[in-house]
Write a protein that holds these residues in place. Structure first.
Motif, PDB file in Angstrom:
ATOM      1  N   GLY A 295       0.889  -1.224   0.095  1.00  0.00           N
ATOM      2  CA  GLY A 295      -0.022   0.059  -0.037  1.00  0.00           C
ATOM      3  C   GLY A 295       0.749   1.502   0.083  1.00  0.00           C
ATOM      4  N   TRP A 296       2.080   1.177  -0.185  1.00  0.00           N
ATOM      5  CA  TRP A 296       2.763   2.345  -0.336  1.00  0.00           C
ATOM      6  C   TRP A 296       2.331   3.499  -1.062  1.00  0.00           C
TER       7      TRP A 296
ATOM      8  N   ALA B 217     -11.015   3.283 -10.786  1.00  0.00           N
ATOM      9  CA  ALA B 217     -11.315   2.087 -10.091  1.00  0.00           C
ATOM     10  C   ALA B 217     -12.030   2.076  -8.981  1.00  0.00           C
ATOM     11  N   PRO B 218     -12.704   1.298  -8.307  1.00  0.00           N
ATOM     12  CA  PRO B 218     -13.008   1.219  -6.884  1.00  0.00           C
ATOM     13  C   PRO B 218     -12.107   1.360  -5.807  1.00  0.00           C
TER      14      PRO B 218
ATOM     15  N   ARG C  48      -8.739  -1.310   0.264  1.00  0.00           N
ATOM     16  CA  ARG C  48      -8.061  -0.437   0.872  1.00  0.00           C
ATOM     17  C   ARG C  48      -7.240   0.523  -0.014  1.00  0.00           C
ATOM     18  N   ALA C  49      -7.612   2.077   0.156  1.00  0.00           N
ATOM     19  CA  ALA C  49      -6.983   2.861  -0.538  1.00  0.00           C
ATOM     20  C   ALA C  49      -6.458   4.095  -0.003  1.00  0.00           C
TER      21      ALA C  49
ATOM     22  N   THR D  77      -7.813   4.451  -5.325  1.00  0.00           N
ATOM     23  CA  THR D  77      -8.107   3.194  -5.905  1.00  0.00           C
ATOM     24  C   THR D  77      -7.321   2.188  -5.118  1.00  0.00           C
ATOM     25  N   ASP D  78      -7.803   0.976  -5.211  1.00  0.00           N
ATOM     26  CA  ASP D  78      -7.297   0.037  -4.502  1.00  0.00           C
ATOM     27  C   ASP D  78      -5.834  -0.196  -4.676  1.00  0.00           C
ATOM     28  N   ASP D  79      -5.001  -0.113  -3.230  1.00  0.00           N
ATOM     29  CA  ASP D  79      -3.777  -0.034  -3.346  1.00  0.00           C
ATOM     30  C   ASP D  79      -3.061  -1.405  -3.608  1.00  0.00           C
ATOM     31  N   ARG D  80      -3.701  -2.468  -3.938  1.00  0.00           N
ATOM     32  CA  ARG D  80      -3.323  -3.792  -4.360  1.00  0.00           C
ATOM     33  C   ARG D  80      -1.909  -4.049  -3.456  1.00  0.00           C
TER      34      ARG D  80
END
Length: 492
Positions: A123-124, A366-367, A371-372, A472-475
């Motif tokens: 999530g950086w 994107a949604p 977490r974002a 947007t989703d932090d992947r």
């Protein structure tokens, strides 16, 4: 016959890269023999993340703030570093949950590249915010530093008189990247002369290139243009920067990838002018319904309820002051559900009236997903506004305001958004006693999907200078197949 923009192999590659967040994992430990036959996947935190930030401004009076955060509460070792091409560190976060910031002045502020590893990788996030007080490029420019990739769409750029638009390309790697830029206007692919259908640029290792669109095709002066940036080799971070004489300036991030249903979140309540720009990259025309999601539900702009986008062409629709005093998000969907055609889209947004105007952009995004985070927010009165849109079912999210870069205590708030509505939170949650920039992190707890954006407003001399960044989703996690020990492989 006009040339159209297909959904390329590069686009598919970029989509796969987005799924993994361009992050890396080591293989998990093998499953005990008792678990043989299990091939299901597990979610694991990413172990490495890469970000790039373009050069902020060409103005000698520009003031830039860089802010970085890895969300979470710590635990485990990790490193993170954003640095100049020469290797000088600008930001070095030390632990999750604590933002850090740095400032730079003038036109010499450099582009940055960096990587986070270990506990600081999931999530950086980093953000650069630049304020230019006067001049033809005056305004507030905000941009979340980008993950490098191979395919980017920028609907909403322009080569019209009075616009100065640039594509910034940042190569984070040790090898040269070759980049193609194609422009599509209302009549399709822009060509100044026969055969001139694309411009190819070489971006050296760990460097930045800045491409002027008005000089790329000097004989084509078009208001609504879509830029398609792809790489033939290597990868880059790509962002568009636009300045409009007498109006303002801001970054235009890449649109979400082609899809038949799009959400463009975060139109300010006091927007005086909103223009939709859309592009259909496939072989079919797109007929779209245009809806505004507001506090009371979905509304149809009078006389602006449809947009027809021809295949391979860019279309524009002037929506005026569509929000009418209430912050909202634009929803695009197929007019005929049986004929869904992928498109990309963005909004050009103006606040204020001449000569006290300011320009900003809202691309499709994107949604929020799990977490974002948006890293740079200010606790000044109403400087930071949060917009949340539940495009599907009712949704509940958790919003965490980190401590400030100069202290304070984090604050947490749960917010519910009804299906089909947009909820504005003004001011946005802020840390208790916090000083300095802080980060906002949104987690989806139930329902949704949720689309979100943050509007940062820093007025100057009566000008409502602002910038909008989407969440947007932090992947921060990826799916990893479970390993199974199988000694019989030695006999095969």
């Amino acid at each position: 016959m006009k040339q159209r923009a297909p959904l390329t192999l590069a686009a598919v590659t970029a989509a796969l890269a987005a799924v993994t967040g361009l992050a890396f994992l080591t293989a998990p430990a093998a499953t005990p023999a008792g678990g043989a036959g299990r091939a299901d996947a597990a979610r694991r935190p990413v172990e490495r993340s890469v970000l790039v930030c373009p050069e902020p401004s060409s103005s000698d009076i520009a003031e830039t703030t860089y802010t970085s955060l890895t969300p979470g509460k710590g635990g485990g070792a990790g490193t993170a570093r954003l640095a100049t091409r020469e290797g000088k560190a600008v930001l070095e976060p030390r632990e999750p949950g604590k933002p850090v910031s740095a400032t730079a002045s003038g036109a010499e502020a450099p582009g940055l590249t960096g990587a986070a590893e270990g506990a600081l990788a999931p999530g950086w996030t980093a953000q650069q915010t630049t304020k230019v007080a006067v001049g033809h490029t005056r305004g507030l420019l905000g941009l979340s530093c980008t993950v490098p990739g191979t395919d980017f769409w920028f609907p909403g750029v322009s080569t019209a008189k009075g616009r100065q638009d640039y594509i910034h390309l940042t190569n984070p790697d040790d090898t040269v990247a070759e980049v193609d830029i194609k422009l599509y206007g209302p009549d399709g692919l822009v060509k100044d002369k026969p055969g001139a259908v694309a411009a190819v640029f070489r971006v050296d290792a760990r460097s930045t290139a800045k491409v002027s669109l008005s000089t790329l095709f000097p004989d084509s002066r078009l208001t609504d243009v879509t830029a398609h940036v792809t790489t033939g080799s290597g990868r880059v971070g790509a962002s568009a920067q636009a300045a409009e004489d007498g109006v303002g300036t801001d970054w235009l991030p890449a649109s979400a990838g082609p899809a038949d249903t799009l959400v463009l979140p975060g139109i300010p309540a006091d927007a005086t002018s909103v223009r939709l720009v859309a592009f259909a990259p496939g072989e079919d025309d797109a007929d779209l319904t245009v809806r505004l999601s507001g506090p009371g539900g979905r509304l149809t702009p009078a006389g602006k309820e449809r947009l027809h986008v021809k295949a391979g062409m860019t279309a524009g629709l002037d929506l005026g002051d569509v929000t009418r005093g209430e912050a909202g998000s634009l929803l695009l969907a197929p007019a005929d559900p049986g004929k869904a055609v992928p498109v990309v889209a963005a909004l050009r947004v103006v606040r204020g009236t001449a000569p006290k105007q300011e320009l900003g952009f809202v691309p499709a995004s994107a949604p929020v997903g799990e977490r974002a985070t948006v890293a740079d927010n200010r606790a000044d009165d109403k400087a930071t506004a949060l917009t949340l849109t539940a495009s599907g079912a009712d949704a509940t999210v958790r919003v965490t305001a980190s401590a400030g870069t100069e202290g304070g205590q984090p604050a947490v708030q749960e917010i519910t958004v009804k299906a089909g509505t947009t909820r504005a939170v003004v001011p946005a949650p802020a840390p208790s006693g916090g000083k300095g920039p802080y980060a906002l992190t949104i987690e989806t707890l139930s329902g949704g999907p949720v689309h979100a954006a943050r509007t940062l407003t820093l007025p100057h001399d009566g000008i409502p200078m602002f910038t909008v960044q989407a969440f947007t989703d932090d992947r921060s996690t990826v799916s990893v197949p479970r390993a199974v020990e199988d000694p019989s492989i030695l006999l095969r």
